[in-house]
Design an enzyme around this catalytic site. Structure first.
Site, PDB file in Angstrom:
ATOM      1  N   HIS A  99       2.618  -5.637 -15.956  1.00  0.00           N
ATOM      2  CA  HIS A  99       3.187  -6.863 -16.535  1.00  0.00           C
ATOM      3  C   HIS A  99       2.378  -7.223 -17.788  1.00  0.00           C
ATOM      4  O   HIS A  99       1.151  -7.069 -17.816  1.00  0.00           O
ATOM      5  CB  HIS A  99       3.161  -8.009 -15.516  1.00  0.00           C
ATOM      6  CG  HIS A  99       3.965  -9.170 -15.989  1.00  0.00           C
ATOM      7  ND1 HIS A  99       3.485 -10.062 -16.921  1.00  0.00           N
ATOM      8  CD2 HIS A  99       5.224  -9.564 -15.704  1.00  0.00           C
ATOM      9  CE1 HIS A  99       4.425 -10.960 -17.185  1.00  0.00           C
ATOM     10  NE2 HIS A  99       5.493 -10.678 -16.452  1.00  0.00           N
ATOM     11  N   GLU A 178      10.790  -5.627 -20.693  1.00  0.00           N
ATOM     12  CA  GLU A 178      10.458  -7.041 -20.835  1.00  0.00           C
ATOM     13  C   GLU A 178       9.755  -7.257 -22.177  1.00  0.00           C
ATOM     14  O   GLU A 178       8.521  -7.133 -22.265  1.00  0.00           O
ATOM     15  CB  GLU A 178       9.556  -7.456 -19.670  1.00  0.00           C
ATOM     16  CG  GLU A 178       9.729  -8.905 -19.371  1.00  0.00           C
ATOM     17  CD  GLU A 178       9.028  -9.350 -18.098  1.00  0.00           C
ATOM     18  OE1 GLU A 178       9.647 -10.117 -17.370  1.00  0.00           O
ATOM     19  OE2 GLU A 178       7.884  -8.969 -17.857  1.00  0.00           O
TER      20      GLU A 178
HETATM   21  P1  PGA Z   1      10.182 -15.705 -17.753  1.00  0.00           P
HETATM   22  O1  PGA Z   1       9.143 -14.655 -17.167  1.00  0.00           O
HETATM   23  O2  PGA Z   1      11.499 -15.466 -17.064  1.00  0.00           O
HETATM   24  O3  PGA Z   1       9.610 -17.049 -17.460  1.00  0.00           O
HETATM   25  O4  PGA Z   1      10.289 -15.423 -19.231  1.00  0.00           O
HETATM   26  C1  PGA Z   1       9.513 -13.343 -16.897  1.00  0.00           C
HETATM   27  C2  PGA Z   1       8.314 -12.512 -16.529  1.00  0.00           C
HETATM   28  O5  PGA Z   1       7.298 -12.572 -17.221  1.00  0.00           O
HETATM   29  O6  PGA Z   1       8.321 -11.770 -15.543  1.00  0.00           O
END
Ligand code: PGA
Length: 270
Positions: A99, A178
């Site tokens: 992450h 992401e």
């Molecule tokens: P968010 O976070 O939906 O608040 O942008 C997603 C994540 O970091 O897993």
């Protein structure tokens, strides 16, 4: 097409009472939703949440699972403050790896992420591998041809994270695209999601990497999700894209009603 997967990343939020209420509420409707749901509470609430969603005598919805937000890669040892894959085995089924908040605050490198991913697989946990570029390329508009640097970043992160991972194991990995710039600070006001077409394009690139390494058929069986500011209003934008198999939700997963709306929307994709 895969059954949609919705992962809730609660990050460093919830009290024990909040976590228990949220898990019970989600459990009460989970089996009515044709979607797989994974809850990732903070470490200290893994066990209480497990007791709610997997009680030893009682109802356990088949589509509701538990995930950890992090782990170290060794089974045990003098690593103060860390949790091992051996400890998670039997408690959680999934574990987040790579992450961007771990990469940023804890300086996790691609090599460490590779060690963690392989350790998770060795202990029978499903790694949820997150990759994403740091900066938005604002000069590049909607459409398919853009963010060459972003593409290079995510391809490199993926290649390094799956280095040495065998074909039979790659399907156990859930991949999440992401973009770091799209991740919220937890509040609705700080949401800044990517657009659906862009996310789909980047996910196509990730699938090409898997395809080159493991073959097209295997690459198509790997679930690839989008994450970053997903909420009840924008989830449609992602969930109907052909390459996107689900979503990883941070801030919006902390509110029961909003999270369930996201799951219901994901069901519509099938
Ligand atoms: P968010 O976070 O939906 O608040 O942008 C997603 C994540 O970091 O897993």
């Amino acid at each position: 097409m895969h059954r949609p997967l919705v992962i809730a990343n609660w990050k460093m939020n919830t009290s024990l009472a909040d976590a228990s209420i949220l898990a019970s509420q989600i459990k009460s409707v989970a089996d009515q939703l044709e979607v797989d749901i994974v809850l990732c509470p903070p470490f200290v609430w893994l066990y209480p949440v497990a007791e709610i969603i997997y009680p030893s005598n009682g109802f356990k919805p088949k589509n509701l699972k538990l995930g950890a937000q992090n782990m170290w890669f060794l089974p045990k040892g003098p690593i103060t403050g860390e949790v091992s894959p051996a400890m998670l085995k039997g408690l959680a089924e999934y574990v987040l790896v790579g992450h961007s908040e771990r990469r940023f605050y804890f300086h996790e490198t691609d090599a460490l992420i590779n060690d963690k991913l392989k350790a998770a697989l060795e202990f029978g946990l499903k790694p949820v591998l997150c990759v994403g570029e740091l900066k938005k390329n604002s000069s590049e508009k909607s459409g398919r041809k853009r963010s060459a640097t972003g593409e290079m970043d995510i391809v490199k992160q993926l290649e390094e994270a799956i280095y040495g991972v065998e074909k039979e194991d790659i399907e156990k990995v859930v991949l999440v695209y992401e973009p770091v710039w799209a991740i919220s600070l937890g509040t609705a006001a700080s949401r800044n999601a990517a657009d659906g077409g862009y996310a789909n394009f980047m996910i196509e690139k990730l699938r090409e990497v898997l395809s080159k390494k493991y073959g097209r058929a295997v690459a198509e069986r790997v679930k690839i999700l989008y994450g970053g500011s997903v909420d009840e209003d924008n989830v449609k934008e992602f969930i109907y894209q052909p390459e996107i198999d689900g979503v990883l939700v941070g801030g919006a997963s902390l509110k029961y009603k909003e999270f369930i709306k996201i799951c219901r929307e994901a069901v519509g994709r099938e």
